[in-house]
Scaffold this active site. Structure first.
Site, mmCIF file in Angstrom:
data_model
loop_
_atom_site.group_PDB
_atom_site.id
_atom_site.type_symbol
_atom_site.label_atom_id
_atom_site.label_comp_id
_atom_site.label_asym_id
_atom_site.label_seq_id
_atom_site.Cartn_x
_atom_site.Cartn_y
_atom_site.Cartn_z
ATOM 1 N N LEU A 65 10.798 12.432 11.872
ATOM 2 C CA LEU A 65 9.175 12.840 11.204
ATOM 3 C C LEU A 65 9.148 13.340 9.848
ATOM 4 C CD1 LEU A 65 6.541 11.990 12.090
ATOM 5 C CD2 LEU A 65 6.680 14.496 13.138
ATOM 6 N N GLN A 79 1.917 5.019 19.216
ATOM 7 C CA GLN A 79 1.812 5.025 17.989
ATOM 8 C C GLN A 79 3.230 5.094 17.085
ATOM 9 O OE1 GLN A 79 0.406 9.442 16.808
ATOM 10 N NE2 GLN A 79 -1.174 8.420 16.372
ATOM 11 N N PHE A 107 -6.272 16.945 8.163
ATOM 12 C CA PHE A 107 -5.207 15.878 8.845
ATOM 13 C C PHE A 107 -6.043 14.536 9.058
ATOM 14 C CE2 PHE A 107 -1.476 15.949 11.529
ATOM 15 C CZ PHE A 107 -0.738 16.663 10.654
ATOM 16 N N HIS A 140 6.647 7.311 17.498
ATOM 17 C CA HIS A 140 6.337 8.583 17.652
ATOM 18 C C HIS A 140 5.826 9.203 18.693
ATOM 19 C CE1 HIS A 140 5.649 12.447 16.101
ATOM 20 N NE2 HIS A 140 4.236 12.600 15.895
ATOM 21 N N HIS A 149 4.354 6.535 14.085
ATOM 22 C CA HIS A 149 3.951 7.169 12.837
ATOM 23 C C HIS A 149 4.004 6.743 11.589
ATOM 24 C CE1 HIS A 149 3.478 10.860 10.379
ATOM 25 N NE2 HIS A 149 3.129 11.690 11.759
ATOM 26 N N ARG A 161 -3.490 7.009 11.787
ATOM 27 C CA ARG A 161 -2.095 6.559 11.597
ATOM 28 C C ARG A 161 -1.882 5.199 11.850
ATOM 29 N NH1 ARG A 161 0.611 11.930 14.871
ATOM 30 N NH2 ARG A 161 0.304 13.500 13.234
ATOM 31 N N GLU A 166 2.424 14.635 8.726
ATOM 32 C CA GLU A 166 1.178 14.230 8.023
ATOM 33 C C GLU A 166 0.702 15.332 7.402
ATOM 34 O OE1 GLU A 166 -1.199 12.083 10.685
ATOM 35 O OE2 GLU A 166 -3.306 12.751 9.998
ATOM 36 N N ARG A 199 -4.082 7.996 18.729
ATOM 37 C CA ARG A 199 -4.012 9.448 18.712
ATOM 38 C C ARG A 199 -4.440 9.915 17.268
ATOM 39 N NH1 ARG A 199 -0.884 13.869 17.994
ATOM 40 N NH2 ARG A 199 1.021 12.636 17.801
#
Lengths: 252, 605
Positions: free
Chosen positions: B250, B234, B121, B380, B236, B309, B253, B415
């Protein structure tokens, strides 16, 4: 942009009527979008339960043109709009208001299932080892998003109202996930037969057809559970064996 | 006339996602009485939407991993504005929390040798995310729910907390309404844990469900808690952009973790064009090396699609702005190319990303094993939140705790993916434990009946406004448009000032929001009540953003596009002043412990 008429059941409890609303339809729209458009424009008190709008939470179940569906996953292109589109609450549950029903019975049913009871850890650090092949089967059941569409279409619940004697397809899937969990040690077979009414299911597969997650509820969950019940309670050899086997205290 | 039912608990948990459920389980295990309030039905909270996985340095898929690397990755990802003690606790305790989920019945994907499998990730140096295909959040919430219902706490489904109550300085309870019949309930409690999740509904394009209206943020703020880092949202990088009705949903990722690449309209893998200095030593500079990383070559460095991100989102915005976007204003996310590398590529995609396959097929009419997805940034997650004690999760209001997304600190300015699910259970458990401990030492507080009546009157105001009032959905819609336009992913001084003025106007309109008909399951009324929270949170975001004259993590300021070292020494904090207005100030970051600093430096090499 075209305009489609929606016929929506409106009312509190069982008192209510059908109301019609025009909605402008744009590309890619789903039924839940239409409901929201009505809410924003015509009826801010139109009750609807929804959360993720992506088919993952299972909140927005309803009957669309008579078909039990998730409103967020039903695209307008896929339904007949030549007649007004009807949207009504799930029929197997008590109505609260408009499209919202009281589904709390499902939460009570679930509590009646013996929870996960793992075997002792395999390794000294308290962890277990499982093969991917062994977890694949359970993962199918664990995809369930608890939309309760299967409970809604099951005739044992919908037409015969056996809510107190029968836990329904959702909870057979839940039980199957536990029974086939590689680590689980509990035995739920006796409950399935005696208090959870698995015998009422006559495998018409309505639940499987309704499942938006495409879980093969009847074939992969209910039938194997029925087989376990048969093996334990109706197999003549096992029965004979049980007659002669001294009973354990816990079985008394 | 006031009419409400009263309930009493030692510990009251507000919010039933991963953090709330974990907190309720922990608090119940101490023998304290616990109530759990869910805004929706149990098991429907936004945690179900989490897809990719849960970060924990278990070292199952790469034995070089350990807590110190996870800690360093989290701090680097957060641009060092994190609460370093929380980052340390999180990295150390996450593996135990994953194993505990397995002991409660979660069924994670496995490695060849039968352990919990871990995936790649963004921003994580090693393969670190425990996962179940791309529905890890569902697995987590269902496990906690199915375990939780046998732990003895009482669940209140479809209840919404309108306001918190205090007894002097300390927390005393919560006033809520139950959606089915619109009746009021007073919950008296010795300790309250807020676990209400995020604030995405302040924006038009968001991955958040309708519940993400920042309730916990706003309730805590109005109860006197300190809010930190609220400028850091954030965005995304990969939300769906087409068709319009699904905009913002969404796209995990995990698609990039499995080898998905980002391309512009010219077919170029534009992520290779801009790799931040802090990451050059661990990022591949060619496609071949990137792919080797995906398939587990330990010598290879990460492909640039797996940068953090905030950075990926900004690169996408740049491509679109400079005219190299996709037809609907995004870029292309291509996973089907892995068929060139893997014989059974299509099957692999369906196996590893089943819900993405399903989502694009059913909502977009796109077969991701054959075509590219169109994606763009979506609001997000909020890194900012209630400031809490690192160990106990208690805010500055005695007895008021917070865990999960509504608490601030762990993630700093940005994050890392996968750090949220682990955050929920690590700090959910801690909040439950310490709230129970706190409750055990307290007597039941006294409730000010006059204050309750005042809150009740305020909550019923939309019905009195009646026909003269304004449609609450329209006000909400205008707020979301305004925040998207003025306080979104790219910010300017001018836009933020505009936003601040616009909020004043929106507040005046919100005071006239109307509701009609009866109180049973009335979404218009509910939306009118949500507006107060959305407005408070929006103001926190704008006031915090306006004064951070630099770009860092989730906060990108077009007038100050560079990171500024000076600004790396403080966190923004926001509080309500005695006169009800909002006060913003700066709080110096406490000096980091030497051993932790050494870990950070070691990992910068």
């Amino acid at each position: 942009m075209t305009t489609t008429t929606f016929r929506i059941w409106r009312g509190t409890g069982n008192e209510g009527s059908w109301e019609e609303y025009p909605v402008e339809i744009s590309e890619g729209m789903v039924v839940l979008d239409a409901i929201h458009a009505i809410q924003a424009k015509h009826a801010s008190d139109l009750a609807v339960r929804w959360n993720c709008k992506a088919g993952k939470c299972g909140s927005c179940s309803a009957e669309i043109n008579g078909n039990p569906r998730l409103m967020c996953m039903t695209r307008m292109e896929t339904i007949d709009t030549s007649q007004p589109v009807t949207v009504e609450p799930l029929r197997a549950f008590p109505r609260v208001r408009d499209l919202v029903t009281d589904v709390s019975v499902n939460f009570r049913m679930k509590k009646s299932v013996t929870p996960f009871t793992p075997r002792k850890p395999d390794a000294a650090d308290g962890t277990w080892r499982m093969k991917q092949e062994d977890v694949d089967r359970v993962q199918e059941f664990r995809k369930c998003i608890e939309c309760f569409l299967c409970q809604n279409v099951c005739h044992v619940l919908r037409d015969h109202h056996k809510q107190d004697e029968f836990i329904g397809p959702r909870h057979f899937v839940y039980t199957a996930a536990l029974e086939m969990h590689p680590l689980d040690t509990a035995d739920r077979v006796s409950d399935l037969k005696k208090t959870q009414g698995i015998g009422y299911c006559n495998i018409t597969k309505c639940c499987t057809v309704a499942c938006p997650e495409h879980i093969k509820i009847t074939d992969n969950a209910i039938i194997p559970l029925k087989e376990r019940v048969v093996d334990e309670f109706y197999d003549p050899l096992t029965k004979l064996f049980r007659i002669f086997k001294p009973r354990k205290k816990t079985e008394a | 006339m006031s009419s409400y039912q009263t309930h009493e608990f030692d510990v009251l948990v507000i919010g039933a996602g991963g953090a709330g459920l974990r907190a309720a389980i922990e608090a119940s295990s101490t023998g304290q009485s616990v109530g759990l309030i869910c805004k929706s039905l149990l098991g429907k909270a936004h945690t179900v939407m989490a897809e990719g996985g849960m970060a924990a340095a278990m070292g199952n898929s790469d034995d070089r991993d350990d807590w110190s690397t996870h800690f360093a990755d989290t701090m680097r990802g957060g641009q060092y504005l994190n609460d370093w003690r929380m980052a340390e606790l999180h990295a150390k305790e996450a593996p135990a929390r994953v194993r505990e989920l397995e002991a409660w019945g979660a069924v994670f994907d496995r490695t060849q040798d039968g352990k919990i499998n871990q995936r790649n990730f963004g921003g994580h140096k090693y393969r670190r995310l425990a996962h179940v295909g791309d529905r890890t959040g569902l697995e987590m919430i269902r496990t906690l729910q199915d375990h939780g219902i046998h732990q003895g706490f009482e669940v209140f489904m479809e209840y919404t907390v309108v306001e918190l109550l205090k007894d002097g300085d300390r927390i005393a309870g919560a006033f809520a309404y139950e959606r089915n019949h619109g009746r009021f309930h007073l919950f008296k409690a010795k300790a309250i844990i807020l676990a209400t999740g995020g604030v995405g509904r302040c924006y038009k394009i968001t991955s958040n469900s309708w519940e993400g209206t920042g309730d916990g943020h706003a309730l805590a703020y109005r109860a006197g808690a300190m809010m930190r880092d609220m400028e850091f949202l954030q965005f995304h990088p990969t939300g769906m952009v087409w068709p319009p009705s699904v905009r913002g949903i969404l796209v995990t990722e995990g698609v990039r973790g499995e080898g998905g690449i980002l391309q512009n309209s010219e077919g170029r893998r534009f992520m290779f064009d801009d790799i931040p200095d802090a990451y050059t030593h661990q990022t591949a500079d060619n496609e071949e090396e990137g792919w080797r990383y995906i398939i587990g070559d330990k010598e290879a460095r990460r492909p640039p699609e797996l940068l953090t991100r905030d950075h990926v989102a900004r690169c996408i915005v740049r491509e679109v702005r400079e005219g190299r976007g996709s037809p609907h204003g995004g870029v292309f996310l291509n996973i089907h190319w892995i068929k060139e590398q893997l014989k059974d590529g299509s099957e692999h995609i369906k196996k590893k990303l089943p819900s993405m396959y399903h989502q694009f097929m059913e909502l977009g009419g796109v077969d991701i094993t054959k075509e590219s997805m169109e994606v763009g940034p979506t609001t997000h997650y909020v890194m900012g939140g209630i400031q809490v004690d690192s160990e106990t999760q208690m805010s500055i209001v005695p007895g008021l705790f917070a865990a999960g997304e509504c608490a601030g600190g762990l993630h700093g300015a940005n994050r890392l993916g996968g750090n949220s699910l682990s955050d929920l259970v690590v700090f959910g458990k801690r909040a439950g434990e310490y709230a129970a401990k706190h409750a055990a030492e307290q007597s039941m507080p006294t409730i000010d009946a006059g204050r309750v009546e005042e809150i009740e009157r305020h909550a019923l105001r939309p019905f009195e406004t009646g026909g003269d009032g304004e449609n609450p959905f329209e006000i909400q819609h205008d707020l979301q448009d305004m925040m998207q336009e003025r306080a979104g992913i790219v910010r300017t001084e001018e836009n933020l000032s505009f936003a601040l003025d616009a909020l004043t106007g929106l507040r005046e309109r919100a005071a006239r929001a109307r509701a009609y008909d009866n109180r049973d399951y009335n979404p218009g009324w509910h939306t009118a009540l949500d507006l107060d929270n959305l407005l408070d949170v929006s103001e926190m975001i704008v006031r915090s953003a306006i004064e951070r004259r630099e770009s860092r993590g989730g906060h990108f300021h077009d007038d100050y596009p560079q990171k500024c070292e000076k600004h790396g020494t403080w966190n923004t904090v926001v509080r309500m002043k005695a006169d009800g207005s909002m006060e913003r100030s700066e709080q110096q970051i406490p000096a980091i412990r030497e051993d932790l600093q050494a870990i950070i430096e070691e990992n910068q090499k």
